[in-house]
Design an enzyme around this catalytic site. Structure first.
Site, PDB file in Angstrom:
ATOM      1  N   VAL A  67       0.813  -1.231   0.000  1.00 11.27           N
ATOM      2  CA  VAL A  67       0.000   0.000   0.000  1.00 11.27           C
ATOM      3  C   VAL A  67       0.839   1.271   0.000  1.00 11.27           C
ATOM      4  CG1 VAL A  67      -2.087  -0.963   1.066  1.00 11.27           C
ATOM      5  CG2 VAL A  67      -0.270  -0.048   2.529  1.00 11.27           C
ATOM      6  N   SER A 153      -7.015   3.298  15.449  1.00 14.04           N
ATOM      7  CA  SER A 153      -6.636   2.618  16.696  1.00 14.04           C
ATOM      8  C   SER A 153      -7.010   3.492  17.884  1.00 14.04           C
ATOM      9  CB  SER A 153      -5.120   2.377  16.708  1.00 14.04           C
ATOM     10  OG  SER A 153      -4.685   2.014  17.995  1.00 14.04           O
ATOM     11  N   TYR A 166       3.381   5.472  15.697  1.00 13.02           N
ATOM     12  CA  TYR A 166       2.163   4.693  15.407  1.00 13.02           C
ATOM     13  C   TYR A 166       0.928   5.537  15.712  1.00 13.02           C
ATOM     14  CZ  TYR A 166      -1.188   0.799  15.652  1.00 13.02           C
ATOM     15  OH  TYR A 166      -2.264  -0.031  15.457  1.00 13.02           O
ATOM     16  N   ALA A 168       0.649   8.754  15.805  1.00  5.01           N
ATOM     17  CA  ALA A 168       0.518   9.834  14.820  1.00  5.01           C
ATOM     18  C   ALA A 168      -0.110   9.300  13.532  1.00  5.01           C
ATOM     19  CB  ALA A 168       1.890  10.441  14.528  1.00  5.01           C
TER      20      ALA A 168
HETATM   21  N1  LIG Z   1      -4.157  -5.864  16.819  1.00  5.67           N
HETATM   22  C1  LIG Z   1      -4.526  -4.788  17.471  1.00  5.67           C
HETATM   23  O1  LIG Z   1      -4.623  -4.766  18.711  1.00  5.67           O
HETATM   24  C2  LIG Z   1      -4.867  -3.527  16.731  1.00  5.67           C
HETATM   25  C3  LIG Z   1      -5.441  -2.476  17.447  1.00  5.67           C
HETATM   26  C4  LIG Z   1      -5.767  -1.305  16.793  1.00  5.67           C
HETATM   27  C5  LIG Z   1      -5.559  -1.191  15.429  1.00  5.67           C
HETATM   28  N2  LIG Z   1      -4.984  -2.217  14.766  1.00  5.67           N
HETATM   29  C6  LIG Z   1      -4.770  -2.027  13.327  1.00  5.67           C
HETATM   30  O2  LIG Z   1      -5.476  -3.018  12.607  1.00  5.67           O
HETATM   31  C7  LIG Z   1      -4.787  -3.323  11.406  1.00  5.67           C
HETATM   32  C8  LIG Z   1      -4.540  -4.823  11.336  1.00  5.67           C
HETATM   33  O3  LIG Z   1      -3.764  -5.194  12.457  1.00  5.67           O
HETATM   34  P1  LIG Z   1      -3.525  -6.724  12.872  1.00  5.67           P
HETATM   35  O4  LIG Z   1      -3.385  -6.749  14.321  1.00  5.67           O
HETATM   36  O5  LIG Z   1      -4.522  -7.583  12.179  1.00  5.67           O
HETATM   37  O6  LIG Z   1      -2.066  -6.924  12.229  1.00  5.67           O
HETATM   38  P2  LIG Z   1      -1.324  -8.228  11.657  1.00  5.67           P
HETATM   39  O7  LIG Z   1      -1.972  -9.460  12.138  1.00  5.67           O
HETATM   40  O8  LIG Z   1       0.110  -7.991  11.901  1.00  5.67           O
HETATM   41  O9  LIG Z   1      -1.625  -8.106  10.068  1.00  5.67           O
HETATM   42  C9  LIG Z   1      -1.095  -7.038   9.342  1.00  5.67           C
HETATM   43  C10 LIG Z   1      -1.567  -7.140   7.903  1.00  5.67           C
HETATM   44  O10 LIG Z   1      -1.070  -5.974   7.208  1.00  5.67           O
HETATM   45  C11 LIG Z   1      -0.429  -6.411   6.020  1.00  5.67           C
HETATM   46  N3  LIG Z   1       0.598  -5.434   5.609  1.00  5.67           N
HETATM   47  C12 LIG Z   1       1.748  -5.082   6.235  1.00  5.67           C
HETATM   48  N4  LIG Z   1       2.430  -4.183   5.493  1.00  5.67           N
HETATM   49  C13 LIG Z   1       1.683  -3.966   4.365  1.00  5.67           C
HETATM   50  C14 LIG Z   1       1.857  -3.174   3.206  1.00  5.67           C
HETATM   51  N5  LIG Z   1       2.933  -2.384   3.036  1.00  5.67           N
HETATM   52  N6  LIG Z   1       0.897  -3.206   2.253  1.00  5.67           N
HETATM   53  C15 LIG Z   1      -0.208  -3.982   2.388  1.00  5.67           C
HETATM   54  N7  LIG Z   1      -0.430  -4.766   3.472  1.00  5.67           N
HETATM   55  C16 LIG Z   1       0.511  -4.755   4.442  1.00  5.67           C
HETATM   56  C17 LIG Z   1       0.149  -7.774   6.349  1.00  5.67           C
HETATM   57  O11 LIG Z   1       0.376  -8.479   5.142  1.00  5.67           O
HETATM   58  P3  LIG Z   1       1.543  -9.608   5.003  1.00  5.67           P
HETATM   59  O12 LIG Z   1       1.092 -10.743   5.894  1.00  5.67           O
HETATM   60  O13 LIG Z   1       1.536  -9.940   3.562  1.00  5.67           O
HETATM   61  O14 LIG Z   1       2.810  -8.950   5.478  1.00  5.67           O
HETATM   62  C18 LIG Z   1      -1.004  -8.362   7.179  1.00  5.67           C
HETATM   63  O15 LIG Z   1      -1.996  -8.873   6.319  1.00  5.67           O
HETATM   64  C19 LIG Z   1      -3.497  -2.497  11.430  1.00  5.67           C
HETATM   65  O16 LIG Z   1      -3.693  -1.316  10.687  1.00  5.67           O
HETATM   66  C20 LIG Z   1      -3.325  -2.172  12.897  1.00  5.67           C
HETATM   67  O17 LIG Z   1      -2.586  -0.999  13.088  1.00  5.67           O
HETATM   68  C21 LIG Z   1      -4.630  -3.387  15.370  1.00  5.67           C
END
Ligand SMILES: NC(=O)c1ccc[n+]([C@@H]2O[C@H](COP(=O)([O-])OP(=O)(O)OC[C@H]3O[C@@H](n4cnc5c(N)ncnc54)[C@H](OP(=O)(O)O)[C@@H]3O)[C@@H](O)[C@H]2O)c1
Length: 253
Positions: A67, A153, A166, A168
């Site tokens: 992205v 988040s 993060y 920001a």
């Molecule tokens: N987990 C939490 O507690 C939490 C809380 C608040 C917000 N969030 C937000 O929710 C979203 C998902 O988090 P998650 O916990 O599910 O994370 P995760 O399990 O680490 O998954 C991250 C996903 O993002 C993809 N990704 C990483 N870099 C990318 C790029 N440059 N282009 C396209 N895709 C990319 C990864 O793809 P690959 O596998 O191919 O690398 C993976 O599918 C994030 O934006 C995170 O900041 C998470």
């Protein structure tokens, strides 16, 4: 509104929250575009998506999208099969995180985090938003709206040591959401955000559970499926625009 036959592009959907959203939306009949760097037709997450009625061909589409790269977006837009070119729902979920004091964070780490979490979503809103606007020209008021959901988040608003970059990036997504809800709302494109608290995914694996579960009023981390439920609500509710939805078990209170 139903998700049946809608086309949903979800960035960051090979695991965690994005995969849960993809699975939920596919269950409800939506064609999924799974867009992550590791996306491929043989990725176990892609193969795990619920299949659609046989008439929907091809049902889901994987693309190895980075992205943060305009070139990758350009290649993506040229590679979409005709069956997936009219995107109804965009979910900007791609994200990375690291926990470090700002003085100890390298310039490369800062740029890569902002480019993935914030610039990536801005580019998605620009490219897919343009297509949505073009296809909204023939829309009458009775047809359902298109929709963008940004996964922000709790840390966009809550201060936690070591998360300045993060935070920001995620606060930037709120500005993007609010501003576009006006700019795109005029074309019937709704723009909303979800602010998850701590969710059980690979991203939170190393976060000490005891410290946080004692502070969260509901005493547990959320599940990716609970975030997917909120995304389904925002995608379907035709009056949700600039809806900034906390989903954190009460930790923001
Ligand atoms: N987990 C939490 O507690 C939490 C809380 C608040 C917000 N969030 C937000 O929710 C979203 C998902 O988090 P998650 O916990 O599910 O994370 P995760 O399990 O680490 O998954 C991250 C996903 O993002 C993809 N990704 C990483 N870099 C990318 C790029 N440059 N282009 C396209 N895709 C990319 C990864 O793809 P690959 O596998 O191919 O690398 C993976 O599918 C994030 O934006 C995170 O900041 C998470």
């Amino acid at each position: 509104m139903s998700l049946l036959h809608k086309t949903t592009l979800i960035t960051g959907s090979t695991k965690g929250i994005g995969l849960a959203i993809a699975t939920r939306f596919a269950h409800e009949g939506s064609k999924i575009i799974m867009a992550s760097p590791s996306s491929s037709p043989s990725h176990p997450s892609f193969l795990s998506l619920p299949s659609l009625p046989p008439s929907t061909t091809p049902s889901h589409f994987p693309f190895p999208l980075d992205v943060s790269s305009p070139q990758s977006w350009s290649h993506f837009l040229k590679s979409l099969p005709p069956s997936h070119q009219k995107i109804d729902i965009l979910i900007n979920c791609a994200g990375i995180s690291h926990s470090k004091l700002l003085t100890q964070t390298t310039e490369d780490q800062i740029l890569s985090l902002i480019n993935t979490n914030l610039t990536g979503a801005i580019l998605g809103c620009k490219y897919i938003g343009k297509q949505m606007i073009l296809s909204s020209r023939n829309r009458d008021e009775s047809t359902t709206t298109k929709c963008i959901i940004n996964i922000s988040s709790l840390l966009a608003k809550k201060s936690v040591l070591g998360t300045s970059v993060y935070s920001a990036s995620k606060a930037g997504l709120l500005g993007l959401t609010t501003s576009l809800s006006k700019e795109y709302g005029a074309y019937g494109i709704r723009v909303n955000a979800i602010l998850p608290g701590y969710i059980e995914t690979a991203m939170t694996q190393e976060i000490p559970r005891e410290k946080w579960t004692s502070e969260i009023p509901l005493k547990r981390f959320g599940t990716p499926e609970e975030v997917a439920d909120a995304a389904a609500f925002l995608a379907k509710n035709q009056y949700a625009n600039n809806c900034i939805l906390n989903l954190d078990g009460g930790l923001s209170a």
